[in-house]
Design an enzyme around this catalytic site. Structure first.
Site, short mmCIF file in Angstrom:
data_model
loop_
_atom_site.label_atom_id
_atom_site.label_comp_id
_atom_site.label_asym_id
_atom_site.label_seq_id
_atom_site.Cartn_x
_atom_site.Cartn_y
_atom_site.Cartn_z
CB CYS A 10 0.94 31.28 35.25
SG CYS A 10 0.97 32.85 36.14
CD GLU A 70 -3.23 32.61 35.42
OE1 GLU A 70 -2.05 32.18 35.43
OE2 GLU A 70 -3.65 33.44 36.25
#
Length: 481
Positions: A264, A227
């Site tokens: 995020c 990620e």
């Protein structure tokens, strides 16, 4: 804390390989008990761990107590996932000589890969670190884990690894099931080690790309589940802006400043109609930012914000001490996309003013992949062109609220097209386990050679697909014949 040596990494990887023989052979019920024991041990140590996390991350005890609770809840969720059994994707085709070509007895199940390396994140010192989702999902399916600690919280990492590791072994897991290494060189040695079968990573695009390429360049390449970066675009239609502009401005400000913008899923680019009420309302809700996770992150944020300010055609909508809302039109975005669409990690968002739907769609076409995309529209809006554009660029599409906050559940998907993630899998939610499994099919195998999940009488009592039909426990066809 002294960095781990290459010899340390080698010893831990070899111990993990030995542990794998036992962890892969353990029953789902046994592994579920390990996870629940680990969760309870971490909960019991909250009084020690939360203050330590706050010392190293400066995120505050309230936020960190909630994050620890999320982390232990996630461990318990994966215990439930493996006990339920559908994660194995057990599939049985009985012989059919009349098919073209004829079908032999075929039985397929997912098996664990082997020892897994996990690279911890800076911004979630519990939930995306030593005991986070990568670790929990790998342990759940029987993969030992070696974590590369993040330099932003080294003492917390060591304590969590010790507490969780002791609890796992105390509940019956083999020694070597969980280990920790520290230091950049140790992380590279871990990524290179022959015993490592997959890598989970949460971090920056440059760092993730470097390890991704390293994993692919090995003599025996391994999967890399990273990620990396996400702008999490938001689209506000003209009707939504007119109807709810003030409320949307308040919600946006709360979301992009949450956790000092270090999520995020922070909304980093927001598309609004010209003369937007959302844009006009933001200044009232933008305040001074608190301390960031590390000095390096703070300096990187300052440099990124300044880089945006220097682009011709960009103006400041609102600013606090260490926070910024900038704005531009779609022409400026298109002319300077490389700069303006580079993620600025921290309390920053870019407002982009569009003229009409065609102008909006052309601007959306400049975006790369994202974890999320949000659409604020009214019931009267025609979204038939906008929605596909967002679906193409994100793994989760929201129609209400804001993207910060990721529920840990069966239906969650936390991933997206590059550079959000490097695969189609999720790193949050029940199906995160799929990253660390591989399919094995058994053809004409005797009953005694089959995994329990594939035996004729379904001794595990799990959902299975038999001759093309989904068969649930307790249904008339629960055993395959």
């Amino acid at each position: 804390m002294t960095d781990s040596t290459a010899q340390d990494v080698d010893a831990l990887c070899r111990a993990a390989r030995i542990a794998f023989a036992s962890s892969a052979a353990a029953t789902d019920r046994e592994r579920a008990a390990w996870l629940r024991a680990g969760a309870q041990a971490l909960d019991d140590a909250a009084g020690e761990l939360v203050p330590l996390a706050d010392e190293e991350s400066r995120l505050g005890s309230t936020r960190l107590a909630g994050e620890l609770a999320r982390t232990t809840s996630q461990l318990r969720l994966f215990a439930t996932v493996i006990e339920e059994g559908s994660y194995l994707e057990a599939t049985i085709d009985h012989p059919n000589p009349d098919a073209t070509p004829p079908i032999p007895d075929l039985r397929r199940v997912l098996r664990p890969l082997g020892p897994v390396a996990v690279f911890a994140a800076s911004n979630f010192p519990f939930a995306f670190s030593v005991a986070g989702g990568d670790t929990a999902s790998a342990l759940a399916v029987g993969c030992p884990v070696i974590v590369k600690a993040h330099s932003g919280h080294p003492r917390l990492s060591a304590r969590v690894a010790a507490i969780l590791g002791d609890a796992l072994v105390g509940a019956g897991a083999p020694a070597g099931i969980l280990a920790l290494v520290t230091g950049r060189d140790a992380g590279l040695a871990l990524a290179d080690h022959d015993e490592i079968t997959a890598i989970g990573f949460t971090g920056s695009i440059p760092g993730g790309r470097a390890i991704h390429d390293r994993a692919a360049a090995r003599s025996r390449p391994i999967p890399f589940f990273g990620e990396l970066g996400s702008l999490n675009p938001v689209v506000v239609t003209a009707a939504a802006d007119a109807a709810r502009g003030a409320a949307l401005a308040e919600g946006l400000a709360g979301s992009f400043q949450l956790g000092v913008g270090q999520f995020c899923t922070k909304p980093g680019v927001v598309f609004v109609p010209a003369a937007s009420a959302v844009e006009a309302g933001l200044a009232a809700h933008v305040g001074d930012a608190g301390p960031m996770l590390t000095d390096r992150i703070a300096s990187s944020f300052a440099a990124g914000a300044e880089r945006v300010r220097e682009v011709p055609g960009v103006d400041t909508v609102a600013a606090g001490d260490g926070s910024l809302v900038a704005a531009c039109d779609t022409a400026t975005l298109a002319a300077h996309a490389e700069t303006l669409l580079e993620e600025v990690f921290g309390p920053f968002t870019l407002v982009v003013r569009y003229r009409d739907e065609d102008d909006l769609l052309a601007a959306l076409d400049l975006l790369e992949g994202n974890l999320t995309a949000t659409l604020h529209a009214e019931e009267t809006d025609e979204i038939g062109r906008i929605l596909p554009a967002l679906e193409e660029r994100a793994g989760r599409v929201l129609f209400a609220g804001w993207p910060t906050g990721v529920a840990v559940s069966w239906a969650q998907h936390h991933g997206g097209p590059w550079p959000a993630t490097t695969s189609q899998h999720t790193s949050v939610g029940a199906t995160a386990v799929r990253r660390f499994q591989r399919p094995v099919a058994y053809q004409q195998a005797p009953e005694r050679a089959l995994p329990a999940a594939l035996r004729e009488n379904n001794p595990l009592g799990i959902p299975r697909r038999v001759d093309g039909a989904l068969v649930l426990p307790g249904s008339p066809g629960a055993s395959s014949r």
